[in-house]
Design a protein around this motif. Structure first.
Motif, PDB file in Angstrom:
ATOM      1  N   THR A  93       0.919  -1.398  -0.120  1.00 14.44           N
ATOM      2  CA  THR A  93       0.054  -0.019   0.144  1.00 14.44           C
ATOM      3  C   THR A  93       0.912   1.238  -0.059  1.00 14.44           C
ATOM      4  O   THR A  93       2.256   1.312   0.142  1.00 14.44           O
ATOM      5  CB  THR A  93      -0.842  -0.031   1.294  1.00 14.44           C
ATOM      6  N   GLU A  94       0.229   2.404  -0.367  1.00  8.57           N
ATOM      7  CA  GLU A  94       1.188   3.646  -0.482  1.00  8.57           C
ATOM      8  C   GLU A  94       1.863   3.959   0.840  1.00  8.57           C
ATOM      9  O   GLU A  94       2.781   4.551   0.927  1.00  8.57           O
ATOM     10  CB  GLU A  94       0.306   4.669  -0.914  1.00  8.57           C
ATOM     11  N   ASP A  95       1.376   3.651   1.992  1.00  9.81           N
ATOM     12  CA  ASP A  95       1.546   4.048   3.204  1.00  9.81           C
ATOM     13  C   ASP A  95       2.802   2.882   3.815  1.00  9.81           C
ATOM     14  O   ASP A  95       3.465   2.686   4.812  1.00  9.81           O
ATOM     15  CB  ASP A  95       0.642   4.000   4.348  1.00  9.81           C
ATOM     16  N   GLY A  96       2.725   1.570   2.976  1.00  7.20           N
ATOM     17  CA  GLY A  96       3.946   0.875   3.259  1.00  7.20           C
ATOM     18  C   GLY A  96       3.490  -0.201   4.364  1.00  7.20           C
ATOM     19  O   GLY A  96       4.144  -0.972   4.616  1.00  7.20           O
ATOM     20  N   GLN A  97       2.222  -0.199   4.835  1.00  3.63           N
ATOM     21  CA  GLN A  97       1.756  -0.843   5.831  1.00  3.63           C
ATOM     22  C   GLN A  97       1.332  -2.525   5.668  1.00  3.63           C
ATOM     23  O   GLN A  97       1.517  -3.331   6.094  1.00  3.63           O
ATOM     24  CB  GLN A  97       0.439  -0.314   6.379  1.00  3.63           C
ATOM     25  N   VAL A  98       0.809  -2.553   4.421  1.00  3.60           N
ATOM     26  CA  VAL A  98       0.624  -4.009   3.766  1.00  3.60           C
ATOM     27  C   VAL A  98       1.324  -4.158   2.548  1.00  3.60           C
ATOM     28  O   VAL A  98       1.510  -3.529   1.805  1.00  3.60           O
ATOM     29  CB  VAL A  98      -1.051  -4.015   3.566  1.00  3.60           C
ATOM     30  N   GLN A  99       1.848  -5.545   2.752  1.00  4.78           N
ATOM     31  CA  GLN A  99       2.678  -5.894   1.329  1.00  4.78           C
ATOM     32  C   GLN A  99       2.051  -7.225   1.033  1.00  4.78           C
ATOM     33  O   GLN A  99       1.448  -8.023   1.860  1.00  4.78           O
ATOM     34  CB  GLN A  99       4.116  -6.057   1.988  1.00  4.78           C
ATOM     35  N   GLY A 100       2.188  -7.574  -0.247  1.00  5.97           N
ATOM     36  CA  GLY A 100       1.767  -8.726  -0.805  1.00  5.97           C
ATOM     37  C   GLY A 100       2.637  -8.713  -2.178  1.00  5.97           C
ATOM     38  O   GLY A 100       3.678  -8.175  -2.597  1.00  5.97           O
ATOM     39  N   LEU A 101       2.063  -9.993  -2.756  1.00 10.13           N
ATOM     40  CA  LEU A 101       2.524 -10.117  -4.192  1.00 10.13           C
ATOM     41  C   LEU A 101       1.642 -10.139  -5.159  1.00 10.13           C
ATOM     42  O   LEU A 101       0.637 -11.151  -5.137  1.00 10.13           O
ATOM     43  CB  LEU A 101       3.311 -11.578  -3.993  1.00 10.13           C
ATOM     44  N   ALA A 102       1.557  -9.221  -6.115  1.00 10.31           N
ATOM     45  CA  ALA A 102       0.553  -9.350  -7.332  1.00 10.31           C
ATOM     46  C   ALA A 102       1.109 -10.185  -8.357  1.00 10.31           C
ATOM     47  O   ALA A 102       2.109 -10.112  -8.965  1.00 10.31           O
ATOM     48  CB  ALA A 102       0.354  -7.830  -7.607  1.00 10.31           C
ATOM     49  N   MET A 103       0.008 -11.015  -8.652  1.00  8.00           N
ATOM     50  CA  MET A 103       0.385 -12.250  -9.722  1.00  8.00           C
ATOM     51  C   MET A 103      -0.608 -12.163 -10.704  1.00  8.00           C
ATOM     52  O   MET A 103      -1.955 -12.043 -10.360  1.00  8.00           O
ATOM     53  CB  MET A 103       0.352 -13.650  -8.775  1.00  8.00           C
TER      54      MET A 103
ATOM     55  N   GLU B 188      -7.748  -9.626 -14.627  1.00  8.58           N
ATOM     56  CA  GLU B 188      -7.228  -9.052 -13.000  1.00  8.58           C
ATOM     57  C   GLU B 188      -6.107  -9.890 -12.632  1.00  8.58           C
ATOM     58  O   GLU B 188      -5.500 -10.914 -13.012  1.00  8.58           O
ATOM     59  CB  GLU B 188      -8.675  -9.620 -12.115  1.00  8.58           C
ATOM     60  N   LEU B 189      -5.596  -9.188 -11.674  1.00  5.68           N
ATOM     61  CA  LEU B 189      -4.446  -9.930 -10.678  1.00  5.68           C
ATOM     62  C   LEU B 189      -4.953 -10.309  -9.354  1.00  5.68           C
ATOM     63  O   LEU B 189      -5.639  -9.993  -8.790  1.00  5.68           O
ATOM     64  CB  LEU B 189      -3.436  -8.449 -10.638  1.00  5.68           C
ATOM     65  N   ARG B 190      -4.222 -11.239  -8.910  1.00  6.61           N
ATOM     66  CA  ARG B 190      -4.334 -11.904  -7.732  1.00  6.61           C
ATOM     67  C   ARG B 190      -3.175 -11.401  -6.697  1.00  6.61           C
ATOM     68  O   ARG B 190      -2.057 -11.658  -6.903  1.00  6.61           O
ATOM     69  CB  ARG B 190      -4.454 -13.477  -7.888  1.00  6.61           C
ATOM     70  N   VAL B 191      -3.597 -10.757  -5.541  1.00  5.15           N
ATOM     71  CA  VAL B 191      -2.572 -10.215  -4.468  1.00  5.15           C
ATOM     72  C   VAL B 191      -2.342 -11.332  -3.503  1.00  5.15           C
ATOM     73  O   VAL B 191      -3.392 -11.729  -2.660  1.00  5.15           O
ATOM     74  CB  VAL B 191      -3.069  -8.853  -4.161  1.00  5.15           C
ATOM     75  N   ALA B 192      -1.251 -12.086  -3.363  1.00  3.46           N
ATOM     76  CA  ALA B 192      -1.318 -13.070  -2.260  1.00  3.46           C
ATOM     77  C   ALA B 192      -0.269 -12.769  -1.148  1.00  3.46           C
ATOM     78  O   ALA B 192       0.333 -11.522  -1.108  1.00  3.46           O
ATOM     79  CB  ALA B 192      -0.378 -14.319  -3.017  1.00  3.46           C
ATOM     80  N   TYR B 193      -0.219 -13.428  -0.077  1.00  4.56           N
ATOM     81  CA  TYR B 193       0.569 -13.401   0.880  1.00  4.56           C
ATOM     82  C   TYR B 193       0.345 -12.048   1.607  1.00  4.56           C
ATOM     83  O   TYR B 193       1.198 -11.338   2.139  1.00  4.56           O
ATOM     84  CB  TYR B 193       2.118 -13.258   0.418  1.00  4.56           C
ATOM     85  N   VAL B 194      -0.931 -11.769   1.821  1.00  7.74           N
ATOM     86  CA  VAL B 194      -1.738 -10.571   2.619  1.00  7.74           C
ATOM     87  C   VAL B 194      -2.108 -11.057   3.846  1.00  7.74           C
ATOM     88  O   VAL B 194      -3.275 -11.879   3.589  1.00  7.74           O
ATOM     89  CB  VAL B 194      -2.471  -9.525   1.762  1.00  7.74           C
ATOM     90  N   PRO B 195      -1.845 -10.882   5.036  1.00  7.47           N
ATOM     91  CA  PRO B 195      -2.240 -11.438   6.267  1.00  7.47           C
ATOM     92  C   PRO B 195      -3.796 -11.213   6.592  1.00  7.47           C
ATOM     93  O   PRO B 195      -4.333 -10.091   6.092  1.00  7.47           O
ATOM     94  CB  PRO B 195      -1.270 -10.983   7.286  1.00  7.47           C
ATOM     95  N   ARG B 196      -4.342 -12.170   7.203  1.00  9.48           N
ATOM     96  CA  ARG B 196      -5.715 -11.926   7.437  1.00  9.48           C
ATOM     97  C   ARG B 196      -6.109 -10.559   8.232  1.00  9.48           C
ATOM     98  O   ARG B 196      -7.200 -10.029   8.050  1.00  9.48           O
ATOM     99  CB  ARG B 196      -6.482 -12.972   8.218  1.00  9.48           C
ATOM    100  N   GLN B 197      -4.994 -10.163   9.031  1.00  4.37           N
ATOM    101  CA  GLN B 197      -5.447  -9.156   9.734  1.00  4.37           C
ATOM    102  C   GLN B 197      -4.983  -7.618   9.325  1.00  4.37           C
ATOM    103  O   GLN B 197      -5.309  -6.751   9.792  1.00  4.37           O
ATOM    104  CB  GLN B 197      -4.569  -9.224  11.297  1.00  4.37           C
ATOM    105  N   ALA B 198      -4.578  -7.799   7.920  1.00  5.53           N
ATOM    106  CA  ALA B 198      -4.192  -6.621   7.174  1.00  5.53           C
ATOM    107  C   ALA B 198      -5.456  -5.646   7.088  1.00  5.53           C
ATOM    108  O   ALA B 198      -6.477  -6.141   6.615  1.00  5.53           O
ATOM    109  CB  ALA B 198      -3.631  -6.829   5.876  1.00  5.53           C
ATOM    110  N   GLN B 199      -5.217  -4.494   7.342  1.00  6.89           N
ATOM    111  CA  GLN B 199      -6.352  -3.246   6.893  1.00  6.89           C
ATOM    112  C   GLN B 199      -6.277  -2.958   5.403  1.00  6.89           C
ATOM    113  O   GLN B 199      -5.549  -2.357   5.123  1.00  6.89           O
ATOM    114  CB  GLN B 199      -6.066  -2.263   7.791  1.00  6.89           C
TER     115      GLN B 199
END
Lengths: 276, 165
Positions: free
Chosen positions: A182-192, A198-209
């Motif tokens: 995210t722009e604030d860098g709080q959430v990270q992932g892998l867009a595949m 469409e893209l699938r964003v993986a490896y984003v934890p369930r608790q991520a906002q």
């Protein structure tokens, strides 16, 4: 009856001869005989007609030649017109492309043009296969994995380069993957890529906002793409029993209509990481 | 035949004399040669090629016209019209001579005018002159017709024969 006709015919002939003989004796104002002027009056129209017919024939001949020339010229002009129309279409495309380049030059959201950036024009795309062919104005050696962007965001990376022709792997390619955050860098992932739009964003934890509409930008963690390039917008977030969220995102760059792309061969993870 | 030719020439000469200066204008308006055109059909001559009219017209032209030709046309036309008229009219009296003379004069005047027209020599056709010429020529022919009907040579022979007795 026959003798009457014969007399009448002879008499008429005689009268004509007598009239001609009389005309031979009459002098005109010009000094010639009237008979000569009569002959002229008979001959002149014939001569005039012959002259005019000759002129008409010449004019017709010239007209026919000119018509043929006109037809040939007309064909040439039509071809030229078609060529001009084609050029106009190309110029329109160029104009639109230049506007896109201008958009790039005005600094896209989150990144700036770097020295050594190469502008290329899209010549072929296959969104289903997730590939695109672009061409540069001059032959250029573009390293493999060079990031490719538009004014709207990330497009993909260079997978093959040959003189002016360069092939890209688009974001939606089934084998493509981009480290995003995210722009604030709080959430990270892998867009595949999924092979679809469409893209699938993986490896984003369930608790991520993370909510729909969130813009994802490159994080630079993959070592291929520079950080801060708009990549995708989240349009679907789902929770499941798995440890990660199921996130769907749409690429920021409109891969279907992009005409001009920017190749960033000068970017390297270490140097850029220091400058940014 | 020679007598007729000589008389025809005499007629033309008289015609010219009638037009000489000093004489009244009206005698020149009589077409004296008309009798040589009117006489053959009225005297039961066979219709043929109008040589006599042609030569008469050419003589007319030589003596009375500035050019040769129109007269020949006019007089041959008159001759043909006389033969045509003679086929239609059975009367051969002095009255017929008057009528034939009038028609002959009219034909000569009109055809001559038409023949001169393309040559640029035709004077305006005066109706008064034409009518007068037709009348005088008709009277002249009528007079000749009366003389012919009197059959003077026969009477003279008859008179001489009575005196010898």
């Amino acid at each position: 009856m026959t003798s009457s006709r014969l007399i009448v015919r002879r008499t008429l002939l005689l009268w004509i001869m007598l009239e001609l003989f009389a005309a031979l004796q009459v002098r005109t104002a010009g000094g010639g005989t009237l008979l000569v002027s009569w002959l002229r009056a008979v001959v002149l129209p014939v001569e005039w007609s012959a002259d005019r017919l000759g002129n008409l024939a010449v004019d017709l001949s010239l007209g026919t030649r000119n018509l043929q020339r006109v037809i040939v010229d007309n064909r040439k002009m039509r071809l030229e017109l078609d060529e001009v129309r084609a050029r106009e279409l190309l110029l329109r495309e160029d104009h639109i492309a230049l506007r896109e380049v201008n958009g790039l030059a005005l600094a896209g959201p989150g990144f700036e043009l770097e020295a050594g950036s190469v502008v290329a024009r899209c010549t072929y795309r296959d969104l289903a296969a997730g590939t695109m062919e672009v061409r540069t104005a001059v032959p250029a050696t573009i390293p493999r994995d060079t990031p490719v962007v538009t004014a709207e965001g990330l497009v993909g990376r260079v997978v093959h380069s040959e003189s002016r022709r360069h092939w890209l792997q688009l974001l939606n390619h089934a084998a493509a993957a981009v480290a995003v955050q995210t722009e604030d860098g709080q959430v990270q992932g892998l867009a595949m890529g999924t092979g679809s739009a469409e893209l699938r964003v993986a490896y984003v934890p369930r608790q991520a906002q993370l909510v729909r509409g969130t813009l994802l930008v490159t994080s630079g963690a993959d070592g291929i793409y520079p950080p801060g390039i708009p990549t995708a917008t989240v349009f679907r977030v789902r929770e499941s029993d798995a440890a990660f969220l199921e996130i769907g995102a749409a690429p920021s760059a409109d891969l279907g209509v992009a005409r001009v792309v920017l190749l960033l061969p000068a970017w390297s993870p270490t140097s850029t990481g220091e400058t940014r | 035949m020679i007598r007729i030719v000589l008389l025809s020439i005499l007629t033309l000469v008289v015609q010219r004399i009638l037009g000489m200066p000093g004489l009244p204008a009206w005698p020149a308006e009589i077409l004296l040669p008309a009798v040589w055109i009117v006489a053959p059909p009225l005297l039961h001559h066979e219709r043929g090629w109008p040589y006599h009219a042609l030569f008469l017209g050419l003589g007319w032209d030589l003596l009375l016209e500035p050019i040769v030709g129109p007269g020949g046309i006019a007089w041959t036309a008159a001759s043909l019209s006389m033969y045509a008229l003679a086929g239609l009219v059975a009367d051969r009296s002095a009255k017929a001579w008057v009528g034939f003379g009038a028609v002959c004069a009219a034909v000569v005047i009109v055809v001559r005018h038409l023949a001169l027209l393309p040559l640029g020599l035709a004077a305006p056709l005066s109706l008064e002159h034409a009518v007068r010429s037709i009348l005088l020529t008709a009277l002249w022919c009528g007079f000749v017709g009366v003389v012919v009907s009197l059959d003077l040579p026969a009477r003279w022979k008859h008179y001489k024969a009575r005196r010898l007795r």
